[in-house]
Design a protein around this motif. Structure first.
Motif, mmCIF file in Angstrom:
data_model
loop_
_atom_site.group_PDB
_atom_site.id
_atom_site.type_symbol
_atom_site.label_atom_id
_atom_site.label_comp_id
_atom_site.label_asym_id
_atom_site.label_seq_id
_atom_site.Cartn_x
_atom_site.Cartn_y
_atom_site.Cartn_z
ATOM 1 N N HIS A 53 0.804 -1.216 0.000
ATOM 2 C CA HIS A 53 0.000 0.000 0.000
ATOM 3 C C HIS A 53 0.841 1.272 0.000
ATOM 4 O O HIS A 53 0.651 2.136 -0.834
ATOM 5 C CB HIS A 53 -0.985 -0.026 1.176
ATOM 6 N N HIS A 54 1.765 1.408 0.939
ATOM 7 C CA HIS A 54 2.688 2.555 0.842
ATOM 8 C C HIS A 54 4.016 2.230 1.507
ATOM 9 O O HIS A 54 4.090 1.444 2.450
ATOM 10 C CB HIS A 54 2.090 3.834 1.434
ATOM 11 N N LEU A 55 5.079 2.830 0.973
ATOM 12 C CA LEU A 55 6.432 2.535 1.463
ATOM 13 C C LEU A 55 7.043 3.782 2.097
ATOM 14 O O LEU A 55 8.258 3.924 2.183
ATOM 15 C CB LEU A 55 7.304 2.051 0.290
ATOM 16 N N THR A 56 6.200 4.685 2.569
ATOM 17 C CA THR A 56 6.682 5.982 3.058
ATOM 18 C C THR A 56 7.458 5.872 4.362
ATOM 19 O O THR A 56 8.432 6.597 4.577
ATOM 20 C CB THR A 56 5.465 6.914 3.278
ATOM 21 N N LEU A 57 7.037 4.973 5.246
ATOM 22 C CA LEU A 57 7.626 4.943 6.593
ATOM 23 C C LEU A 57 8.627 3.813 6.812
ATOM 24 O O LEU A 57 9.228 3.697 7.873
ATOM 25 C CB LEU A 57 6.501 4.787 7.625
ATOM 26 N N GLY A 58 8.800 2.963 5.803
ATOM 27 C CA GLY A 58 9.686 1.805 5.951
ATOM 28 C C GLY A 58 9.183 0.716 5.034
ATOM 29 O O GLY A 58 8.378 0.972 4.133
ATOM 30 N N PRO A 59 9.634 -0.525 5.259
ATOM 31 C CA PRO A 59 9.137 -1.621 4.422
ATOM 32 C C PRO A 59 7.639 -1.823 4.630
ATOM 33 O O PRO A 59 7.093 -1.382 5.643
ATOM 34 C CB PRO A 59 9.911 -2.843 4.936
ATOM 35 N N THR A 60 7.003 -2.480 3.691
ATOM 36 C CA THR A 60 5.609 -2.838 3.922
ATOM 37 C C THR A 60 5.563 -4.143 4.705
ATOM 38 O O THR A 60 6.493 -4.939 4.684
ATOM 39 C CB THR A 60 4.824 -2.994 2.609
ATOM 40 N N LYS A 61 4.448 -4.326 5.400
ATOM 41 C CA LYS A 61 4.309 -5.484 6.282
ATOM 42 C C LYS A 61 2.883 -5.983 6.182
ATOM 43 O O LYS A 61 1.946 -5.189 6.221
ATOM 44 C CB LYS A 61 4.587 -5.025 7.726
ATOM 45 N N GLY A 62 2.732 -7.289 6.075
ATOM 46 C CA GLY A 62 1.370 -7.810 6.044
ATOM 47 C C GLY A 62 1.343 -9.287 5.747
ATOM 48 O O GLY A 62 2.303 -9.863 5.235
ATOM 49 N N ALA A 79 -4.445 -4.637 2.644
ATOM 50 C CA ALA A 79 -3.163 -3.904 2.649
ATOM 51 C C ALA A 79 -3.376 -2.494 3.197
ATOM 52 O O ALA A 79 -2.579 -1.985 3.995
ATOM 53 C CB ALA A 79 -2.588 -3.847 1.238
ATOM 54 N N MET A 80 -4.470 -1.861 2.775
ATOM 55 C CA MET A 80 -4.736 -0.500 3.238
ATOM 56 C C MET A 80 -4.969 -0.483 4.752
ATOM 57 O O MET A 80 -4.425 0.360 5.478
ATOM 58 C CB MET A 80 -5.955 0.064 2.510
ATOM 59 N N TRP A 81 -5.743 -1.445 5.238
ATOM 60 C CA TRP A 81 -5.987 -1.513 6.692
ATOM 61 C C TRP A 81 -4.676 -1.716 7.449
ATOM 62 O O TRP A 81 -4.487 -1.182 8.543
ATOM 63 C CB TRP A 81 -6.968 -2.653 7.014
ATOM 64 N N MET A 82 -3.781 -2.519 6.861
ATOM 65 C CA MET A 82 -2.481 -2.739 7.528
ATOM 66 C C MET A 82 -1.726 -1.425 7.675
ATOM 67 O O MET A 82 -1.019 -1.209 8.659
ATOM 68 C CB MET A 82 -1.617 -3.729 6.727
ATOM 69 N N SER A 83 -1.844 -0.537 6.669
ATOM 70 C CA SER A 83 -1.148 0.759 6.754
ATOM 71 C C SER A 83 -1.623 1.554 7.954
ATOM 72 O O SER A 83 -0.818 2.096 8.717
ATOM 73 C CB SER A 83 -1.410 1.597 5.493
ATOM 74 N N TRP A 84 -2.939 1.626 8.113
ATOM 75 C CA TRP A 84 -3.470 2.435 9.229
ATOM 76 C C TRP A 84 -3.147 1.767 10.564
ATOM 77 O O TRP A 84 -2.889 2.420 11.559
ATOM 78 C CB TRP A 84 -4.977 2.654 9.080
ATOM 79 N N LYS A 85 -3.160 0.414 10.549
ATOM 80 C CA LYS A 85 -2.852 -0.326 11.781
ATOM 81 C C LYS A 85 -1.408 -0.070 12.227
ATOM 82 O O LYS A 85 -1.141 0.214 13.396
ATOM 83 C CB LYS A 85 -3.053 -1.824 11.513
ATOM 84 N N CYS A 86 -0.469 -0.165 11.284
ATOM 85 C CA CYS A 86 0.942 0.045 11.626
ATOM 86 C C CYS A 86 1.157 1.476 12.094
ATOM 87 O O CYS A 86 1.895 1.726 13.055
ATOM 88 C CB CYS A 86 1.832 -0.262 10.428
ATOM 89 N N PRO A 92 7.265 1.243 12.219
ATOM 90 C CA PRO A 92 7.891 1.889 11.051
ATOM 91 C C PRO A 92 7.636 1.123 9.755
ATOM 92 O O PRO A 92 8.572 0.736 9.051
ATOM 93 C CB PRO A 92 9.378 1.866 11.419
ATOM 94 N N TYR A 93 6.376 0.877 9.458
ATOM 95 C CA TYR A 93 5.990 0.069 8.300
ATOM 96 C C TYR A 93 4.864 0.733 7.519
ATOM 97 O O TYR A 93 4.047 1.459 8.092
ATOM 98 C CB TYR A 93 5.415 -1.278 8.769
ATOM 99 N N GLY A 94 4.775 0.370 6.247
ATOM 100 C CA GLY A 94 3.551 0.589 5.493
ATOM 101 C C GLY A 94 2.792 -0.725 5.493
ATOM 102 O O GLY A 94 3.290 -1.748 5.959
#
Ligand code: NAD
Length: 409
Positions: A53-62, A79-86, A92-94
């Protein structure tokens, strides 16, 4: 559903139309064809997905999900929900999510292994410990993560445990990861009951989905004094107001692979289970099980969303109209224990320095408590639901980071 929730929050944050697409659309969406040789001599081609979803804050995670209904849209929403959750929990993840449309319950273990390895191999151009890190989700487990880690490590020529979390401890997994999501759910349930002035001792709970999250949440709630009066999985549902015997349930599930056939007296209607009277309802299976039709019928005091996306936006409106008689612990907070401890696992792997389980749990509870406090304070301050508050915190953090990094080139 994820887009609708995002728009609600974006409206609440008075975000301009021109700013929304950068936060909404995934950075990268990959679809792969996965041919494998089956045990019966045939060749079958499965479809696999990964959305970052986004790589702005670090690696993506999910997580990585094996389920017949997996689609690109579902994976993108997750994936989008994971962004808000992190972002909500300060990791430090998208967000990312992956999946393969398959039914692991109907496949031979060697087929699941081949499929996992082929998927990993197809993903190699798009993943890495600093790019995208996977974890278990519905239909996948520690063994699948072990095959994933092995395939990636063979390609790199040395062990790379930090490519995936939720691995067996013997391969660099962390103590407490398997239990983390369910443990977090039970911790937050106890906090919610405290807020409502309900004693955990003797309070009743119903759990939909008796897998990694649901079964462990049930155990952990029992250890906090609650009584489990209902459970279900994809094969059957059971209800006993006197309390179900979890040891017997676990023994049956271990022997037969599912709950079907556990008891004829306690057999219940799977859909009806959600609207039975209880103090705590934990949907811990699939999305959209609480909708406009049954939201008005819920008789729980606390709705603890172990699954991702169990409640539709229409159901949210019904719950809001009910005037807050149900304390909702929204998914991006309620099941965040998994990704929090996955983060701990990744940190330990990167440092090759491993922690004890007590330390893992202590840090987990601290992170969840802090996040719950933030959500409650925001909900009070803005006069919004816990879900909107949780998402507002997550979206705002990502929005800020995107703004600070600017636009390349
Ligand atoms: P799992 O595969 O271990 O268990 C899923 C359970 O749900 C199984 O018991 C299955 O039989 C049951 N199920 C499937 N369809 C059902 C239905 N229609 N009705 C009732 N039960 C049904 O998966 P899991 O890892 O426990 O994940 C469950 C949910 O929790 C998913 O939404 C997942 O995204 C979310 N989640 C998991 C983790 C994790 O760490 N595993 C972390 C965060 C969120």
């Amino acid at each position: 559903m994820a887009c609708q929730q995002f728009d609600t929050v974006a409206d609440h944050l008075q975000m301009s139309e021109s700013e929304r697409p950068r936060l909404k659309y995934p950075k990268r969406s990959v679809i792969v064809s996965l041919p494998i040789n089956c045990e019966d001599g045939s060749t079958k081609v499965y479809t696999g997905f990964r959305v970052q979803h986004h790589l702005t804050l670090g690696p993506t995670k999910g997580g990585l999900r094996f389920h017949p209904d997996v689609t690109l849209g579902e994976v993108a929403a997750l994936a989008m929900w994971m962004s808000w959750k992190c972002a909500l929990t300060g990791l430090p993840y998208g967000g990312a999510k992956g999946g393969i449309a398959c039914d692991p319950h109907r496949m031979m273990p060697r087929e699941v292994e081949r499929l996992t390895r082929r998927y990993t191999q197809e993903m190699i151009p798009f993943i890495g410990p600093q790019i995208d890190v996977m974890a278990p989700d519905m239909g996948t487990n520690e063994q699948v993560m072990a095959w994933f880690m092995d395939t990636y490590s063979m390609y790199r020529g040395g062990a790379v445990p930090e490519i995936v979390t939720g691995k067996p401890v013997e391969l660099g997994g962390t103590l407490g990861r398997r239990e983390a999501t369910g443990r977090g759910v039970a911790f937050l349930v106890a906090r919610a009951l405290e807020r409502l002035g309900v004693k955990a001792g003797g309070a009743t709970a119903i759990v939909q989905g008796y897998g990694n999250v649901g079964a462990i949440a049930a155990r952990e709630m029992v250890s906090r004094g609650l009584k489990i009066i209902g459970v279900s999985d994809h094969t059957a549902a059971f209800h006993d107001p006197a309390g179900l015997d979890l040891d017997a349930l676990d023994a049956h599930a271990a022997k037969t692979g599912a709950l079907r056939g556990f008891s004829s007296e306690a057999l219940a209607d799977p859909a009806g289970l959600l609207t039975l009277k209880c103090d705590v309802l934990v949907p811990a299976a699939v999305e959209r099980v609480i909708d406009a039709r049954n939201a008005g019928e819920l008789k729980c005091r606390v709705l603890a969303e172990g699954a991702n996306g169990p409640t539709t936006p229409e159901a949210d409106l019904v719950l809001e109209r009910r005037g807050g008689d149900v304390f909702v612990i929204p998914d991006i907070l309620c099941n965040a224990g998994g990704v929090i401890v996955s983060y701990f696992e990744w940190v330990q792997d990167l440092q090759q320095y491993y922690w004890g389980e007590a330390e893992v749990n202590e840090r987990l509870y601290k992170a969840l408590d802090r996040s719950l406090g933030l959500v409650e304070a925001r909900a009070r301050k803005d006069g919004v639901s816990n879900r909107t508050a949780a998402m507002a915190i997550g979206v705002e953090r990502v929005r800020k980071a995107v703004g600070l990094r600017g636009l390349f080139p």
